[in-house]
Design an enzyme around this catalytic site. Sequence first.
Site, PDB file in Angstrom:
ATOM      1  N   ASP A   1      50.405  37.545  31.303  1.00 49.87           N
ATOM      2  CA  ASP A   1      51.099  36.292  31.045  1.00 49.87           C
ATOM      3  C   ASP A   1      50.986  35.447  32.309  1.00 49.87           C
ATOM      4  O   ASP A   1      50.602  35.933  33.365  1.00 49.87           O
ATOM      5  CB  ASP A   1      52.557  36.575  30.671  1.00 49.87           C
TER       6      ASP A   1
ATOM      7  N   ASP B   1      51.235  27.534  29.664  1.00 50.10           N
ATOM      8  CA  ASP B   1      51.743  26.679  28.586  1.00 50.10           C
ATOM      9  C   ASP B   1      53.245  26.461  28.760  1.00 50.10           C
ATOM     10  O   ASP B   1      53.900  27.127  29.559  1.00 50.10           O
ATOM     11  CB  ASP B   1      51.454  27.317  27.226  1.00 50.10           C
TER      12      ASP B   1
ATOM     13  N   ALA C   1      57.191  31.323  22.223  1.00 46.06           N
ATOM     14  CA  ALA C   1      58.593  30.888  22.165  1.00 46.06           C
ATOM     15  C   ALA C   1      59.312  31.361  20.906  1.00 46.06           C
ATOM     16  O   ALA C   1      60.117  30.634  20.326  1.00 46.06           O
ATOM     17  CB  ALA C   1      58.683  29.371  22.300  1.00 46.06           C
TER      18      ALA C   1
ATOM     19  N   CYS D   1      63.865  61.921  14.265  1.00 45.95           N
ATOM     20  CA  CYS D   1      62.505  61.733  14.774  1.00 45.95           C
ATOM     21  C   CYS D   1      62.003  63.073  15.284  1.00 45.95           C
ATOM     22  O   CYS D   1      62.796  63.928  15.692  1.00 45.95           O
ATOM     23  CB  CYS D   1      62.529  60.683  15.895  1.00 45.95           C
TER      24      CYS D   1
ATOM     25  N   CYS E   1      59.285  63.177  17.630  1.00 50.52           N
ATOM     26  CA  CYS E   1      58.411  62.924  18.775  1.00 50.52           C
ATOM     27  C   CYS E   1      58.674  63.985  19.843  1.00 50.52           C
ATOM     28  O   CYS E   1      59.629  64.766  19.739  1.00 50.52           O
ATOM     29  CB  CYS E   1      58.646  61.517  19.317  1.00 50.52           C
TER      30      CYS E   1
ATOM     31  N   CYS F   1      62.371  63.866  21.058  1.00 47.79           N
ATOM     32  CA  CYS F   1      63.391  64.230  20.067  1.00 47.79           C
ATOM     33  C   CYS F   1      63.250  65.673  19.599  1.00 47.79           C
ATOM     34  O   CYS F   1      64.209  66.267  19.095  1.00 47.79           O
ATOM     35  CB  CYS F   1      63.326  63.275  18.881  1.00 47.79           C
TER      36      CYS F   1
END
Length: 580
Positions: free
Chosen positions: A91, A126, A192, A275, A277, A280
């Site tokens: 950015d 921008d 935005a 979960c 993963c 978890c």
Amino acid sequence: MVDFRFEVKARDASGRIGKLTVNGKTVETPAIMPVINPKQLIVTPKELKEMGFGMIITNSYIIYKTPELREKALEVGIHKLLDYDGIIEVDSGSFQLMRYGGVEVTNREIVEFQHEIGVDIGTFLDIPTPPDAPREKAEEDLRITLERAKEAEEIKEIAMNAAVQGSTYPDLRTYAARELSRMNFEIHPIGAVVPLMESYRYRDLVDVVIASKVGLRPDRPVHLFGAGHPMIFALAVAMGIDLFDSASYALYAKDDRYMTPEGTKRLEELEYFPCSCPVCSRYTPQELREMPKEERTRLLAIHNLWVIREELNRVKQAIKEGELWRLVDERARSHPKLYAAYKRLLEYREYLEKNEPVTKASAFFKVSEEALRWPIVERARERAERVRSKFPETISHPIFGEIPKYLSLSYPFAQSEGEEDFTVEKPEKGEARKYVMAVAEYQFGEGAGEAFKDAFVELSRKTGMPRQIKAKGKHLATFRAEDGLLTLGIEGAKRLHEVLPFPRMRVVVDEDAEPFARRGKNVFAKFVVDADLNIRPYDEVLVVNRNDELLATGQTLLNGEELKIFQQGLAVKVRRGVEK
């Protein structure tokens, strides 16, 4: 020369699976870029790459304004600075501009700095105009943004984002998108929108995204700036978003918030993890709560990243299976504001219809009343009504109502599931040709049935359904078992070419592609010079030269507008060529 490629590989709704290549590094889209704060690494970029994140995003303004980071980045480059060999996007400081009202760098300085430190995808400075800003401010901010875009276009030496701004004014978003599409940029973020998402204004988000998408070139990836919660991925991809980024995985973790595909939960509320993963599976909520803050934050961030990755994979699998709308419908039930956004999206019928595939790998499931407004359903009804004028005999369908009898074997009518069963009847003796002619009218448009008026239809010995379509000893087409639509043979393509006036169902290619198409080789987008704008994804098309001589027949992945614009990737998967 900028090394950047984007091509579409599969699609459903207005979403697409794509292949994005920058500087020799490739990721599959939809993809998310975890935000990296070079001053505070909760999860390292190297760990992110090992988890399967092939892109990351960081802030070039923070690096620019931090002397030790700036010096090292200029000395060794951003990839070595972050120890990451994937695609790095940056950015420009626009987020700081929106949050804090100013930055201490010019547009030219930040664009040149991004090139100097070797980023893969840059962003010019921008002006992000927040939602509900006065019209005059939005117009002035956009004027400055477009001026800076022109400056960046002149000096850029890397792939670059050009963010679509315009606050919550749809006409300004569309205008900005069209102006930026005329310039030489690679990716278009929609900017935005974080305030909209933070306040659950998803309905307004839909308006902003669609207003931007209708003005953008379809051959460039679209990035929803700041979007990174898995609960919106399905909806966003269905609108046509290709890229996401967010620091939410880390910000939520710092606040003891636990992501799920349906929303966010506080760690203190959980007795069980829903979960499996690595985090978890190893720890309980109680064990995480008892950990030191820094360790707990890191583990929650890793969990959040796994959930993000898992949901994006779920979205991509839904695209492959033709089930994206069904996933959107399911996810929309997780929050009333998301449900309102889903209903709002379905109001954009024209935009959605042109991107909607004509056939899918899975049956249509009536999972809700909203499903009856999906573009595949509305298109089917409109086309069926057209066919009905020539084939008035109807049967009652529990989902679609009265439909032409001779479309009852075809997608989506036969391949559908609702509360009541629809029994597909075998063609009665002597009626098979009418099925073929009606399907041709439905699939290729008015008058197409004439190409098969003398056809002999062979029925499957096993099922009794139409299969091979012939005339005068020559093969015209195949009545596909999976969806009841037609795949053209050479003779069928020739007949269709005769009865349909130019440019109907045509993809026009240049002289370089002609000999390859005739030999049955695939047609790539860069060789397409014109196309029928009524072509839809996965249509069976006629490939012709500039003189409208038939070269081949095949299936296209793109719609008519995309065929005219795309310069990369496959345009038509040729089934058969027409030798001279």
